[in-house]
Scaffold this motif. Structure first.
Motif, PDB file in Angstrom:
ATOM      1  N   TYR A   1      -6.366  -1.279  -3.959  1.00 16.08           N
ATOM      2  CA  TYR A   1      -7.731  -1.830  -4.069  1.00 16.08           C
ATOM      3  C   TYR A   1      -8.849  -0.832  -3.762  1.00 16.08           C
ATOM      4  CZ  TYR A   1      -7.927  -3.083   1.023  1.00 16.08           C
ATOM      5  OH  TYR A   1      -7.950  -3.095   2.394  1.00 16.08           O
ATOM      6  N   SER A   2      -8.515   0.395  -3.364  1.00 15.21           N
ATOM      7  CA  SER A   2      -9.560   1.418  -3.203  1.00 15.21           C
ATOM      8  C   SER A   2     -10.164   1.763  -4.554  1.00 15.21           C
ATOM      9  CB  SER A   2      -8.993   2.686  -2.559  1.00 15.21           C
ATOM     10  OG  SER A   2      -8.605   2.437  -1.230  1.00 15.21           O
ATOM     11  N   GLU A   3     -11.444   2.131  -4.547  1.00 18.13           N
ATOM     12  CA  GLU A   3     -12.112   2.504  -5.793  1.00 18.13           C
ATOM     13  C   GLU A   3     -11.472   3.752  -6.389  1.00 18.13           C
ATOM     14  OE1 GLU A   3     -14.317   0.742  -7.329  1.00 18.13           O
ATOM     15  OE2 GLU A   3     -14.410  -0.766  -5.735  1.00 18.13           O
ATOM     16  N   VAL A   4     -11.561   3.869  -7.710  1.00 19.48           N
ATOM     17  CA  VAL A   4     -10.977   5.011  -8.423  1.00 19.48           C
ATOM     18  C   VAL A   4     -11.564   6.320  -7.907  1.00 19.48           C
ATOM     19  CG1 VAL A   4     -10.685   6.116 -10.669  1.00 19.48           C
ATOM     20  CG2 VAL A   4     -10.492   3.628 -10.472  1.00 19.48           C
ATOM     21  N   VAL A   5     -12.866   6.312  -7.605  1.00 17.76           N
ATOM     22  CA  VAL A   5     -13.523   7.547  -7.116  1.00 17.76           C
ATOM     23  C   VAL A   5     -12.971   7.970  -5.757  1.00 17.76           C
ATOM     24  CG1 VAL A   5     -15.661   7.234  -8.413  1.00 17.76           C
ATOM     25  CG2 VAL A   5     -15.420   6.180  -6.147  1.00 17.76           C
ATOM     26  N   ASP A   6     -12.372   7.019  -5.035  1.00 20.09           N
ATOM     27  CA  ASP A   6     -11.781   7.327  -3.733  1.00 20.09           C
ATOM     28  C   ASP A   6     -10.276   7.596  -3.837  1.00 20.09           C
ATOM     29  OD1 ASP A   6     -14.221   6.971  -2.398  1.00 20.09           O
ATOM     30  OD2 ASP A   6     -13.930   4.798  -2.349  1.00 20.09           O
ATOM     31  N   GLY A   7      -9.773   7.721  -5.080  1.00 14.29           N
ATOM     32  CA  GLY A   7      -8.371   8.036  -5.293  1.00 14.29           C
ATOM     33  C   GLY A   7      -7.473   6.833  -5.476  1.00 14.29           C
ATOM     34  N   GLY A   8      -8.065   5.615  -5.522  1.00 15.92           N
ATOM     35  CA  GLY A   8      -7.266   4.406  -5.681  1.00 15.92           C
ATOM     36  C   GLY A   8      -7.234   3.916  -7.117  1.00 15.92           C
TER      37      GLY A   8
ATOM     38  N   MET B   1      -8.243  -2.038  -8.049  1.00 20.58           N
ATOM     39  CA  MET B   1      -7.878  -3.432  -8.335  1.00 20.58           C
ATOM     40  C   MET B   1      -8.722  -4.405  -7.516  1.00 20.58           C
ATOM     41  SD  MET B   1      -3.725  -3.539  -8.468  1.00 20.58           S
ATOM     42  CE  MET B   1      -2.794  -2.761  -9.781  1.00 20.58           C
ATOM     43  N   GLU B   2      -8.796  -5.645  -7.995  1.00 18.30           N
ATOM     44  CA  GLU B   2      -9.449  -6.696  -7.236  1.00 18.30           C
ATOM     45  C   GLU B   2      -8.588  -6.996  -6.004  1.00 18.30           C
ATOM     46  OE1 GLU B   2     -10.247 -10.515  -5.737  1.00 18.30           O
ATOM     47  OE2 GLU B   2      -8.505 -10.278  -7.062  1.00 18.30           O
ATOM     48  N   ASP B   3      -9.247  -7.271  -4.859  1.00 18.92           N
ATOM     49  CA  ASP B   3      -8.537  -7.426  -3.585  1.00 18.92           C
ATOM     50  C   ASP B   3      -7.414  -8.456  -3.648  1.00 18.92           C
ATOM     51  OD1 ASP B   3     -10.432  -5.660  -2.649  1.00 18.92           O
ATOM     52  OD2 ASP B   3     -10.682  -6.709  -0.746  1.00 18.92           O
ATOM     53  N   GLY B   4      -7.731  -9.662  -4.169  1.00 21.11           N
ATOM     54  CA  GLY B   4      -6.742 -10.734  -4.214  1.00 21.11           C
ATOM     55  C   GLY B   4      -5.535 -10.373  -5.046  1.00 21.11           C
ATOM     56  N   THR B   5      -5.763  -9.693  -6.167  1.00 25.12           N
ATOM     57  CA  THR B   5      -4.663  -9.272  -7.046  1.00 25.12           C
ATOM     58  C   THR B   5      -3.767  -8.261  -6.327  1.00 25.12           C
ATOM     59  OG1 THR B   5      -6.020  -9.624  -9.013  1.00 25.12           O
ATOM     60  CG2 THR B   5      -4.078  -8.216  -9.263  1.00 25.12           C
TER      61      THR B   5
ATOM     62  N   ALA C   1       3.859   9.244  -6.724  1.00 27.12           N
ATOM     63  CA  ALA C   1       3.123  10.439  -6.288  1.00 27.12           C
ATOM     64  C   ALA C   1       2.352  11.096  -7.430  1.00 27.12           C
ATOM     65  CB  ALA C   1       4.096  11.454  -5.674  1.00 27.12           C
ATOM     66  N   LEU C   2       2.669  10.694  -8.670  1.00 27.97           N
ATOM     67  CA  LEU C   2       1.959  11.249  -9.832  1.00 27.97           C
ATOM     68  C   LEU C   2       0.665  10.480 -10.073  1.00 27.97           C
ATOM     69  CD1 LEU C   2       5.021  11.555 -12.263  1.00 27.97           C
ATOM     70  CD2 LEU C   2       4.028  13.364 -10.833  1.00 27.97           C
ATOM     71  N   PRO C   3      -0.429  11.167 -10.381  1.00 23.50           N
ATOM     72  CA  PRO C   3      -1.698  10.473 -10.645  1.00 23.50           C
ATOM     73  C   PRO C   3      -1.718   9.849 -12.042  1.00 23.50           C
ATOM     74  CG  PRO C   3      -1.997  12.842 -10.890  1.00 23.50           C
ATOM     75  CD  PRO C   3      -0.567  12.638 -10.446  1.00 23.50           C
ATOM     76  N   ALA C   4      -0.853   8.848 -12.247  1.00 13.82           N
ATOM     77  CA  ALA C   4      -0.707   8.264 -13.582  1.00 13.82           C
ATOM     78  C   ALA C   4      -1.141   6.803 -13.642  1.00 13.82           C
ATOM     79  CB  ALA C   4       0.748   8.400 -14.043  1.00 13.82           C
ATOM     80  N   GLY C   5      -1.909   6.356 -12.643  1.00 17.23           N
ATOM     81  CA  GLY C   5      -2.528   5.048 -12.706  1.00 17.23           C
ATOM     82  C   GLY C   5      -1.588   3.867 -12.541  1.00 17.23           C
ATOM     83  N   VAL C   6      -2.010   2.724 -13.118  1.00 23.44           N
ATOM     84  CA  VAL C   6      -1.300   1.459 -12.957  1.00 23.44           C
ATOM     85  C   VAL C   6       0.101   1.512 -13.564  1.00 23.44           C
ATOM     86  CG1 VAL C   6      -1.317  -1.003 -13.547  1.00 23.44           C
ATOM     87  CG2 VAL C   6      -3.433   0.128 -12.861  1.00 23.44           C
ATOM     88  N   THR C   7       0.254   2.231 -14.664  1.00 22.57           N
ATOM     89  CA  THR C   7       1.578   2.345 -15.304  1.00 22.57           C
ATOM     90  C   THR C   7       2.595   2.937 -14.341  1.00 22.57           C
ATOM     91  OG1 THR C   7       0.547   2.658 -17.470  1.00 22.57           O
ATOM     92  CG2 THR C   7       2.845   3.324 -17.249  1.00 22.57           C
ATOM     93  N   ALA C   8       2.203   4.011 -13.665  1.00 20.29           N
ATOM     94  CA  ALA C   8       3.102   4.641 -12.686  1.00 20.29           C
ATOM     95  C   ALA C   8       3.407   3.687 -11.540  1.00 20.29           C
ATOM     96  CB  ALA C   8       2.473   5.922 -12.147  1.00 20.29           C
ATOM     97  N   LEU C   9       2.411   2.896 -11.135  1.00 20.72           N
ATOM     98  CA  LEU C   9       2.618   1.940 -10.047  1.00 20.72           C
ATOM     99  C   LEU C   9       3.744   0.972 -10.374  1.00 20.72           C
ATOM    100  CD1 LEU C   9       1.661   0.488  -7.389  1.00 20.72           C
ATOM    101  CD2 LEU C   9       0.197  -0.908  -8.864  1.00 20.72           C
TER     102      LEU C   9
END
Length: 497
Positions: free
Chosen positions: A51-58, A61-65, A113-121
């Motif tokens: 849920y951290s902002e993208v600019v902060d490395g997160g 996502m919306e908190d509840g999700t 550990a790869l910066p590949a976004g939601v897909t990597a998650l």
């Protein structure tokens, strides 16, 4: 492959070498230590990362999700143990299952550990869920395989093993959490991957000498046509899931929210089906049916307990991040560090509770009343979180002592309920379903986290008092009812104390 007797397996393991226990305990202790280090280190960061902002490395996502995903993730990890146990029993044996599980877990952390976004998650979650299902239940299984049935060191061996779990969970947030929050989330996840790598190295280097035959056999292997049928069914099932995914994801039918609802339903349906099948089975006699009925209120209590306890990594983690003063006496804290409190309290208090039950002997409370005490303390751990909101409001930062007290009360509840639950499960299980009843016990945690996937969406600072008060108050009410019902439940246990 030659079939070895239990005696052959135990005799093959060097019986002295790790605090007076079999040498294999060293291998399993440090394998599980590093596996738990990787898992709890990752979990200490995951919510903040989502849920951290993208600019902060997160991921923004919306908190509840994000909170719902955390709960579903935990639920699927526990559900996967059933699959992992089946694969070990029918295909690989426990040693190979542990190795492949560790490889999958490490791969999952590397992907994260790869910066590949939601897909990597989601790829990472899939790998770690499968890997944990293969590794975790089978490590515990081998611990038991190394001792003779009458070996009085067995309980102490499991206690040492349990300490390894909690030691790994204790240090992980300080190392993985600090790297992730101070420098970069992906660096923290990379450290979790290194932890699992160290566990695999220990396992590979020492297993041949220390474990010998323990875990090398496949107890009930698939043979001939049976193997073909199973692989065919697995293949068709996987193909069906892929087709459904291609249809439902692009059309918007399958979303993150609808998936969490599906898992929540499965968390209730699967254990319910287990109870019905065991109760109606011809292999379950009348005495066992009575004991199974006695087990139902214990199972429901366990679900409510774990629903509160597991929110320590979700709601209380969020509270640590957003509502807690993180600068105390000139020391800067990281919100992820609070995830070390539970294992710290378990390490400290577990010997105290073990000594207490031994000292009380026949005067100790019944199993049902221990469960009621466990749920009471869990409810109290939420009730206490109302106080800072009433005293300071829901916008002010509060002292860390409130979270510390909440975690402490939850662990006191855990030590009243969790070890007792394992023991009660072995005593109340129908003989024909002993292993499956143990799987059912672990499903209580899966069901709890499936329930949490819907509950955690309701939490917000503006609903804080109602949220903690309603859940905590409900738990205390059920604990009182369970305490009062203990004599009646005891009758259904048919002599089991």
């Amino acid at each position: 492959m030659k079939n070895y007797s239990r005696e052959d397996i135990v005799n093959s393991v060097p019986q002295k070498g790790f605090f007076g226990h079999p040498k294999g305990l060293f291998t399993l202790f440090f394998t599980e230590f590093w596996e738990r280090f990787s898992y709890y280190g990752m979990r200490a960061l995951l919510l903040f990362y989502m849920y951290s902002e993208v600019v902060d490395g997160g991921l923004g996502m919306e908190d509840g999700t994000a909170k719902s995903i955390m709960a579903v993730y935990g639920s699927l990890v526990y559900m996967s143990g059933i699959i992992g146990g089946w694969i070990a029993d029918r295909l690989l044996g426990t040693q190979r299952s542990i190795f492949y599980g560790g490889v999958l877990i490490m791969a999952g952390h590397i992907v994260l550990a790869l910066p590949a976004g939601v897909t990597a998650l989601f790829i990472s979650m899939f790998l770690i869920i499968l890997g944990t299902g293969l590794l975790k239940p089978n490590v515990s299984s081998i611990v038991g395989d190394m001792y003779h049935e009458q070996d009085n060191r067995r309980d102490a061996g499991f206690s040492i093993f349990y300490m390894g779990i909690n030691m790994g969970a204790f240090i992980a947030p300080f190392i993985v959490g600090t790297l992730g929050q101070k420098y970069n989330y992906h660096l923290g996840f990379g450290m979790a991957a290194i932890g699992m790598l160290l566990g695999l190295i220990v396992f590979l280097i020492t297993r041949k000498k220390n474990l010998a035959l323990a875990g090398t056999q496949v107890p009930n292997p698939l043979v001939g046509d049976e193997k073909k049928k199973v692989f065919k069914r697995f293949g068709l099932g996987a193909l069906l899931l892929i087709i459904l995914g291609f249809i439902t994801i692009p059309t918007g039918i399958l979303t993150v929210n609808s998936f969490t609802v599906l898992i929540s339903l499965l968390g209730i349906i699967i254990p319910t089906a287990y109870f019905i099948v065991m109760y109606r089975s011809k292999k379950t006699n009348e005495v066992e049916k009575s004991r199974l009925l006695a087990y139902i209120p214990l199972f429901i209590t366990s679900v409510i307990f774990w629903a509160i306890y597991e929110q320590g990594a979700i709601i209380l983690a969020d509270y640590a991040h957003k509502r807690t003063e993180l600068s105390i006496f000139g020391i800067e804290l990281h919100s992820s560090w609070f995830q070390s409190l539970s294992p710290l309290f378990v390490i400290t208090l577990a010997p105290v509770f073990a000594a207490l039950w031994i000292k009380l002997g026949d005067r100790q409370p019944s199993t049902t009343r221990k469960f009621s005490f466990g749920l009471f303390f869990a409810g109290l751990s939420f009730i206490i979180m109302i106080a800072p909101a009433l005293m300071y409001g829901t916008e002010a930062l509060v002292h860390p002592i409130w979270l510390t007290l909440s975690f402490l009360l939850a662990v006191i509840g855990e030590l009243c309920l969790s070890p007792v639950g394992l023991s009660a499960t072995t005593k109340l299980a129908p003989k024909a379903f002993s292993a499956q009843t143990m799987s059912l016990w672990f499903l209580s945690n899966a069901a709890a986290q499936a329930l949490n996937a819907q509950l955690v969406k309701l939490y917000h600072p503006s609903t804080e008092v109602i949220y903690f008060g309603a859940i905590g108050g409900f738990a205390i009410l059920i604990s009182v009812l369970l305490f009062m019902s203990a004599p009646k439940i005891q009758k259904y246990m048919m002599g089991v104390k």
